[in-house]
Enzyme design. Structure first.
Site, PDB file in Angstrom:
ATOM      1  CE1 TYR A   1      73.814  86.734  57.925  1.00  0.00           C
ATOM      2  CE2 TYR A   1      72.599  88.013  59.547  1.00  0.00           C
ATOM      3  CZ  TYR A   1      72.924  86.803  58.986  1.00  0.00           C
ATOM      4  OH  TYR A   1      72.359  85.649  59.457  1.00  0.00           O
TER       5      TYR A   1
ATOM      6  CG  LEU B   1      81.416  90.762  64.727  1.00  0.00           C
ATOM      7  CD1 LEU B   1      81.655  89.287  64.995  1.00  0.00           C
ATOM      8  CD2 LEU B   1      81.705  91.601  65.961  1.00  0.00           C
ATOM      9  CD  GLU B   2      83.057  90.560  59.291  1.00  0.00           C
ATOM     10  OE1 GLU B   2      83.430  89.588  59.973  1.00  0.00           O
ATOM     11  OE2 GLU B   2      81.855  90.869  59.146  1.00  0.00           O
TER      12      GLU B   2
ATOM     13  CB  THR C   1      72.763  81.443  69.458  1.00  0.00           C
ATOM     14  OG1 THR C   1      73.226  82.394  68.496  1.00  0.00           O
ATOM     15  CG2 THR C   1      72.187  80.216  68.747  1.00  0.00           C
TER      16      THR C   1
ATOM     17  CG  HIS D   1      76.396  85.179  66.511  1.00  0.00           C
ATOM     18  ND1 HIS D   1      77.774  85.104  66.500  1.00  0.00           N
ATOM     19  CD2 HIS D   1      76.050  85.828  65.368  1.00  0.00           C
ATOM     20  CE1 HIS D   1      78.241  85.675  65.408  1.00  0.00           C
ATOM     21  NE2 HIS D   1      77.216  86.124  64.700  1.00  0.00           N
TER      22      HIS D   1
ATOM     23  NE  ARG E   1      64.888 100.707  66.925  1.00  0.00           N
ATOM     24  CZ  ARG E   1      63.665 100.387  67.310  1.00  0.00           C
ATOM     25  NH1 ARG E   1      62.788  99.921  66.440  1.00  0.00           N
ATOM     26  NH2 ARG E   1      63.283 100.539  68.572  1.00  0.00           N
TER      27      ARG E   1
END
Length: 151
Positions: free
Chosen positions: A7, A38-39, A67, A69, A107
């Site tokens: 992503y 998250l994985e 959001t 998230h 970064r």
């Protein structure tokens, strides 16, 4: 092992470039791509259980959206990596948490802040510490050259 979330792929590839440059002369490494941040901890845990690697570099980019998230992914991916570290897994955290693309590029770019390279150097340092205090603790990402670890 480099574990890269695809992503925000362009940003993550910059992180990977920096990490590879930091590792190349010191160690051999594998790379595995996952869907998102998250994985990453789950993948590292599965790889650590295989006992073939000395350390891991987590690479990803979480960019703030509209959001909550963002907050959940930032918190939970960091928590997962912290828990892995608390169990003795050597992990360099190169998951960026940024407000926008400009911050991410600054970064991630190896010619600027080089956070991928920084995460790789952190993992290598943790590996060296583990070797100092625990001896070569069985292939717990990297196979350091000269350690004669089995495949």
């Amino acid at each position: 092992m480099l574990v890269a979330a695809h992503y925000q792929a362009d940003i993550v590839e910059m992180l990977v470039d920096g990490a590879q440059m930091a590792i190349d002369q010191l160690a051999d490494f594998d790379r595995i791509d996952v869907t998102g941040a998250l994985e990453i901890p789950t993948t590292i845990r599965m790889a650590a259980a295989a006992d073939k690697f000395d350390g891991f570099v987590a690479l990803g980019c979480i960019m703030r959206g509209d959001t909550s998230h963002y907050d959940i992914v930032c918190r939970e991916s960091a928590r997962g990596l912290t828990l892995l570290g608390a169990t003795g897994v050597c992990v360099g955290n190169g998951i960026l948490t940024v407000e926008n693309a400009e911050q991410a590029i600054c970064r991630a770019d190896p010619k600027q802040m080089d956070k991928g390279g920084e995460a790789a150097r952190a993992a290598l340092h943790l590996i060296a510490i583990s070797h100092k205090f625990l001896g070569v603790a069985g292939n717990v990402g990297f196979r350091l050259r000269g350690t004669n670890k089995p495949d």
